[in-house]
Write a protein that holds these residues in place. Structure first.
Motif, PDB file in Angstrom:
ATOM      1  N   UNK A 147      -7.418   2.399  10.535  1.00 40.20           N
ATOM      2  CA  UNK A 147      -6.248   2.075   9.722  1.00 40.20           C
ATOM      3  C   UNK A 147      -6.692   1.301   8.478  1.00 40.20           C
ATOM      4  N   UNK A 148      -6.147   1.675   7.342  1.00 43.05           N
ATOM      5  CA  UNK A 148      -6.432   0.993   6.088  1.00 43.05           C
ATOM      6  C   UNK A 148      -5.137   0.343   5.609  1.00 43.05           C
ATOM      7  N   UNK A 149      -5.144  -1.002   5.566  1.00 35.63           N
ATOM      8  CA  UNK A 149      -3.938  -1.722   5.177  1.00 35.63           C
ATOM      9  C   UNK A 149      -3.353  -2.471   6.361  1.00 35.63           C
ATOM     10  N   UNK A 150      -2.847  -3.665   6.102  1.00 36.76           N
ATOM     11  CA  UNK A 150      -2.380  -4.539   7.183  1.00 36.76           C
ATOM     12  C   UNK A 150      -1.065  -4.093   7.802  1.00 36.76           C
TER      13      UNK A 150
ATOM     14  N   UNK B 179      -3.759   5.485   5.946  1.00 41.20           N
ATOM     15  CA  UNK B 179      -3.530   4.405   4.987  1.00 41.20           C
ATOM     16  C   UNK B 179      -2.109   4.473   4.467  1.00 41.20           C
ATOM     17  N   UNK B 180      -1.573   3.309   4.131  1.00 41.55           N
ATOM     18  CA  UNK B 180      -0.206   3.252   3.598  1.00 41.55           C
ATOM     19  C   UNK B 180      -0.211   3.779   2.170  1.00 41.55           C
ATOM     20  N   UNK B 181       0.787   4.592   1.876  1.00 41.33           N
ATOM     21  CA  UNK B 181       0.878   5.161   0.538  1.00 41.33           C
ATOM     22  C   UNK B 181       1.366   4.115  -0.454  1.00 41.33           C
ATOM     23  N   UNK B 182       0.708   4.025  -1.582  1.00 41.39           N
ATOM     24  CA  UNK B 182       1.144   3.086  -2.623  1.00 41.39           C
ATOM     25  C   UNK B 182       2.475   3.506  -3.192  1.00 41.39           C
TER      26      UNK B 182
END
Length: 389
Positions: A340-343, A385-388
């Motif tokens: 996972x990328x991002x908290x 990862x969460x999308x910006x």
């Protein structure tokens, strides 16, 4: 067949599709035993799965359609409602019609969405290993109706499609076996008393080759669906992560993976649950789930049972569920690792319904098209990862 009768049969098939728990009903099984009904059911299923394949395209209002579907799923277990089937027909026709009319463009969209995904991750299958008391390991799921003598007086019959079953002679010693289902697997076993158990991926069941004494007791790690052979004098007990579920004849699901909390979901019949160190027993009624967290009394509430047993019927089904929970189930079935990328990405919530035989790129494509996350498969590692925004 008259038009009205055809409509009735179509509505019935759609209702069963939207309530897979109904497949346990004797009436439904008898209905499906007729070739014409079975064909209708399979055609509806294929249309539904086709519609869900890439139904989140720009031409379809996914949020409203899912809300309709979700409302349908809230109807009580074992209940038949004509309006439910009618609503299902609308959803299926809208979704599958959109997909069929845009098949070529859908493929292009899907390829753009999942660019970089490699087809090295495949759905799970029937596979398991049976470990005897002496440590002998028997690989299951590769034969059809093969009988193996495992210990004195104990035979197992392995069928790659129907699972493994036990037969014993009258005078036989009690031995303890363990059925281990790896990641990317599932398996069904019929115990010596006739009880059926379906084990999900990365699960183990320890059990005696024959039940003796005043109880029938097994140990579970992971997830299992139990259809217990009725015996009013000999209770059946499932021990999982310190939680004991006692029954005399019923159907229920137990989810108790290592490091996770425990859920016991009753489909039909009656059970009582008890936690280690707690002297109280808690009865469950059909349609209720007991959720156990360490150091707390169980939370017992009415639930949508389908959410808990969909895996056994061949589906993934999630209602406003956290990304981490969804991916944990997926990685057990497809056998991949995850980064996972991002908290906050683990806590993002999604609705999802898909067949367990779907390609992983189809499922991850559905998640990606929500515009909440990006997914990329690097070898056998899924990167989320969460999308910006």
């Amino acid at each position: 067949m008259e038009a009205n009768e055809k409509n009735d049969q179509l509505e019935f098939a759609l209702n069963v599709l939207n309530h897979p728990e109904l497949l346990q009903d004797e009436y439904v099984r008898e209905w499906l035993s007729h070739a014409e009904n079975k064909k209708l059911y399979e055609e509806c299923r294929l249309y539904l799965e086709a519609g869900l394949k890439l139904e989140v395209g720009d031409s379809l209002d996914v949020k409203s359609e899912f809300e309709k579907f979700n409302r349908k799923m809230q109807s009580p277990v074992r209940a038949f409602y004509r309006w439910t089937a009618a609503a299902a027909a609308v959803v299926i026709l809208v979704a599958s019609g959109w997909w069929l009319m845009n098949e070529s463009s859908s493929r292009e969209i899907g390829q753009d969405v999942i660019a970089g995904l490699q087809h090295v991750v495949v759905p799970g299958k029937n596979q398991a290993v049976l470990v005897t008391e002496t440590g002998r390991e028997i690989v299951l799921g590769t034969t059809s109706g093969t009988s193996v003598m495992v210990e004195g007086g104990v035979n197992v019959v392995d069928d790659s499609t129907r699972g493994v079953s036990y037969t014993t002679s009258e005078a036989v010693e009690v031995h303890y076996h363990t059925l281990r289902v790896p990641k990317g697997g599932e398996y069904r076993i019929v115990l010596s008393d006739g009880t059926e158990v379906w084990l999900n991926s990365e699960s183990e069941l320890k059990f005696p080759t024959v039940f003796t004494g005043g109880k029938r007791e097994v140990e579970l790690r992971g997830e299992g669906y139990f259809s217990v052979a009725h015996d009013g004098h000999l209770p059946f007990i499932v021990v999982a992560s310190g939680v004991r579920t006692k029954v005399y004849g019923t159907e229920f699901n137990v989810k108790a993976y290592a490091g996770n909390q425990v859920d016991v979901t009753l489909v039909e019949g009656k059970v009582a649950v008890k936690q280690a160190g707690d002297g109280s027993e808690y009865p469950l009624a059909p349609g209720e789930n007991a959720h156990f967290a360490e150091g707390m009394a169980p939370l017992i509430e009415k639930v949508n049972v389908h959410k808990y047993i969909a895996w056994k019927e061949g589906y993934f089904y999630y209602e406003n569920e956290r990304m981490e929970v969804i991916v944990n189930d997926l990685k057990r079935w497809y056998d991949f690792d995850v980064v996972y990328v991002g908290s906050g990405v683990k806590d993002l919530k999604f609705e999802l319904w898909s067949g367990r035989d779907s390609d992983i790129d189809t499922i991850m494509g559905l998640l990606t098209k929500t515009n909440k996350v990006n997914v990329r498969l690097d070898g056998r590692t899924l990167i989320v990862s969460e999308r910006n925004k």
